[in-house]
Design a protein around this motif. Structure first.
Motif, short mmCIF file in Angstrom:
data_model
loop_
_atom_site.label_atom_id
_atom_site.label_comp_id
_atom_site.label_asym_id
_atom_site.label_seq_id
_atom_site.Cartn_x
_atom_site.Cartn_y
_atom_site.Cartn_z
N VAL A 194 45.43 30.60 -1.80
CA VAL A 194 46.58 29.76 -1.53
C VAL A 194 47.06 29.93 -0.08
CG1 VAL A 194 48.43 31.36 -2.24
CG2 VAL A 194 48.72 28.90 -2.55
N ALA A 195 46.91 31.13 0.46
CA ALA A 195 47.30 31.35 1.86
C ALA A 195 46.39 30.56 2.81
CB ALA A 195 47.24 32.83 2.18
N LEU A 196 45.09 30.57 2.53
CA LEU A 196 44.14 29.86 3.39
C LEU A 196 44.31 28.35 3.31
CD1 LEU A 196 40.85 31.91 2.91
CD2 LEU A 196 42.19 31.68 5.00
N ILE A 197 44.44 27.81 2.09
CA ILE A 197 44.52 26.35 1.96
C ILE A 197 45.86 25.83 2.48
CG2 ILE A 197 45.50 26.19 -0.40
CD1 ILE A 197 43.36 23.98 -0.87
N HIS A 198 46.91 26.66 2.40
CA HIS A 198 48.20 26.30 3.01
C HIS A 198 48.03 26.16 4.52
CE1 HIS A 198 52.08 27.27 4.91
NE2 HIS A 198 52.62 26.65 3.88
N TRP A 199 47.37 27.12 5.13
CA TRP A 199 47.17 27.12 6.57
C TRP A 199 46.28 25.96 7.01
CZ3 TRP A 199 42.47 28.63 9.21
CH2 TRP A 199 42.60 28.69 10.60
N ILE A 200 45.20 25.70 6.26
CA ILE A 200 44.27 24.62 6.60
C ILE A 200 44.94 23.25 6.47
CG2 ILE A 200 42.17 23.42 5.85
CD1 ILE A 200 41.05 26.21 5.10
N THR A 201 45.67 23.05 5.38
CA THR A 201 46.31 21.75 5.15
C THR A 201 47.35 21.44 6.21
OG1 THR A 201 45.98 22.02 2.76
CG2 THR A 201 47.52 20.32 3.46
N TRP A 202 48.22 22.40 6.48
CA TRP A 202 49.25 22.15 7.47
C TRP A 202 48.68 22.06 8.88
CZ3 TRP A 202 53.51 19.91 6.55
CH2 TRP A 202 54.18 20.11 5.34
N GLY A 203 47.47 22.58 9.08
CA GLY A 203 46.81 22.44 10.38
C GLY A 203 46.45 21.01 10.70
N ARG A 204 46.47 20.13 9.69
CA ARG A 204 46.17 18.70 9.89
C ARG A 204 47.40 17.93 10.38
NH1 ARG A 204 40.77 18.20 10.22
NH2 ARG A 204 39.79 19.61 8.71
N PHE A 205 48.53 18.60 10.45
CA PHE A 205 49.78 17.94 10.84
C PHE A 205 50.27 18.49 12.18
CE2 PHE A 205 49.48 17.60 6.29
CZ PHE A 205 49.97 16.34 5.99
N LYS A 206 50.69 17.61 13.07
CA LYS A 206 51.29 18.05 14.33
C LYS A 206 52.69 18.61 14.09
CE LYS A 206 48.73 14.81 17.26
NZ LYS A 206 48.82 13.68 18.23
N GLU A 207 53.41 18.01 13.15
CA GLU A 207 54.73 18.49 12.78
C GLU A 207 54.69 18.98 11.34
OE1 GLU A 207 57.88 15.77 13.62
OE2 GLU A 207 56.96 15.07 15.47
N LYS A 208 55.40 20.05 11.04
CA LYS A 208 55.29 20.72 9.74
C LYS A 208 56.07 20.04 8.63
CE LYS A 208 52.58 23.69 11.50
NZ LYS A 208 51.13 23.57 11.22
#
Length: 495
Positions: A194-208
């Motif tokens: 869950v930590a990794l997929i959270h980081w990867i998914t939000w990495g697709r967004f310029k703003e959080k």
């Protein structure tokens, strides 16, 4: 893009299933079939608790596909932030409830003669912890899939499956061969996942993104509809296991759970296909091009059915041979094979229905699947109870087969009263029944006349040859001139 995503989905499901095939016999070796029954119970419990998703994950899939096309990434970020907060709150509450109910479940629901009740209570509490850690993963996966990042999601799933299975085996073999140790390791891996997929998914967004009630309001109608579908669908899918976990001993439920795992290998084929066709159908519907929707729908169904029915009938008619090579235990094989064969046939019928289901959701019509599933539940509840009461585990599998046979005729009839009208009979006969009947007859005759007792590996090769031949036959029976078939396939999977 679709072809690449489909291959990624197959790779993810294939590796996950392969790891299951490799490690399940080892888990049974170290834990025993009764403790494996607890793993089966956890899988059922986790599926039931997915009801609490309330349609959020499929809604996120649809919105990610729709909003990405429109280029409104900030709006998508706000929606993801809002839904993730809701997810974490739900997960925390579920963990508390499971811990509180663990003693009741251990002493009043599960029937064990070989595992101490205190050990079962601790195991159930650990199940709650594993669920809590895994719970938000589905939301982030749905977001990545909707954004057409299936390759990324697939690689992460493969990596986590490898760590989960190898780590569990090492734990059981060298540290502690108890069911509690198994669940502790699963919780640790889920936390990393869950930590990794959270980081990867939000990495697709310029703003959080920010928490937004307005974002929630924009999707609540579709989410509520999906929640109703999820509630009824999960109840439908898990009813046999809910009843059997109470009616059977934990040992017999372990055998049934093993059959479910084996029959679930069909998801290698079906799951990735749905993850690809749903966003594609959603995009085609958004373009308001009914001709393209119909072509994708019909040709996709024919290709799917021509592939999954030969595979499923091979697995059903040659299940004893496959299980023997897999488990190397004649007693377990004798218990599991008849159940698995029936489950395979029911599951492949259910798999053929993913195109009508995806079509309904792509049009945003959640009422149709709700009506269909609720109607089927009215039949399934008494049917499952009666057959399970009289025939035990075999009865539960028979109920699943009968249910899906009804679904195959009832679902398309109702769907095409409202969408792509007057297409039901063409879809059913040309898209499903033709390849299904050819596969059934050929595989039955091959297994009846050519299968040799105790020559398990040779029988598997025979079954594979039959299945591959049938896939080719069904492909060349597609209703287009031979020279245009490759072009048609390219159009479908290239998008």
């Amino acid at each position: 893009m679709i072809g690449k995503n489909l291959i990624s989905g197959f790779a993810s499901s294939g590796v996950t299933a392969l790891l299951g095939f490799l490690f399940v016999p080892l888990y049974i070796k170290y834990l025993g079939i009764e403790s494996y029954g607890l793993i089966g119970f956890f899988a059922t419990m986790q599926a039931i608790l997915a009801l609490l998703d309330m349609g959020i994950a499929p809604t996120m899939n649809r919105e990610a596909a729709r909003i990405s096309v429109l280029g409104r990434r900030i709006e998508l970020g706000n929606l993801l932030r809002t839904l993730s907060v809701i997810y974490w709150i739900i997960g925390t509450l579920v963990l508390i409830v499971i811990i509180a109910l663990a003693p009741f479940i251990a002493t009043h629901w599960l029937q064990s003669s070989g595992i101490d009740s205190t050990q079962i209570i601790r195991s159930i509490m650990l199940m709650g912890l594993v669920f809590f850690c895994r719970w938000p993963i589905g939301l982030y996966q749905s977001t990545l899939v909707g954004m057409q990042r299936i390759t990324t999601a697939s690689f992460l799933t493969i990596g986590m499956s490898i760590i989960s299975n190898f780590g569990a085996l090492i734990t059981l073999a060298y540290i502690d061969s108890t069911i509690e140790a198994f669940f502790i390791w699963q919780a640790l891996v889920a936390l990393l996942n869950v930590a990794l997929i959270h980081w990867i998914t939000w990495g697709r967004f310029k703003e959080k993104g920010t928490f937004s009630i307005q974002s929630l309001k924009s999707v609540w109608k579709f989410s509520a509809g999906m929640s109703g579908i999820a509630f009824s669908s999960i109840f439908l899918m898990q009813l046999d296991k809910i009843l059997l976990s109470k009616m059977l001993s934990l040992k017999m439920f372990g055998y049934y759970s093993l059959a479910v795992i084996f029959a679930g290998s069909l998801s290698i084929l079906i799951g990735p296909i749905f993850n690809v066709i749903y966003p594609r159908l959603t995009a085609l519907v958004a373009e308001d091009n009914e001709k393209k929707v119909f072509e994708f729908y019909m040709v996709g169904t024919q290709i799917l059915a021509g592939f999954i029915f030969p595979a499923a009938f091979f697995l059903a008619f040659f299940s004893e041979d496959i299980l023997y090579c897999w488990l190397k235990n004649p007693t377990t094989v004798a218990q599991v094979a008849p159940i698995a064969s029936i489950l395979f046939v029911g599951s492949v019928i259910n798999g053929a229905m993913i195109f009508p289901y995806a079509l309904q959701l792509a049009h945003g019509i959640t009422r149709l699947p709700q009506i269909i599933v609720l109607s089927l539940i009215g039949v399934y509840v008494p049917l499952t109870y009666f057959l399970a009461l009289n025939y035990g585990a075999i009865g539960g599998a028979l109920a699943w087969l009968i249910l899906n046979a009804l679904y195959l005729f009832y679902g398309p009839w109702l769907t095409h009263k409202y969408i792509l009208k007057n297409s039901a009979m063409r879809w059913l006969c040309q898209g499903v029944l033709q390849p299904a009947i050819i596969a059934l007859i050929a595989t039955f005759l091959g297994s009846y006349f050519l299968r040799e007792v105790d020559f398990h590996f040779q029988n598997i090769l025979l079954g594979c040859s039959i299945a591959l031949s049938l896939i080719l036959i069904n492909y060349f029976l597609l209703p287009k001139p031979l020279r245009s078939k490759l072009n048609l396939l390219n159009r479908v999977f290239r998008g």
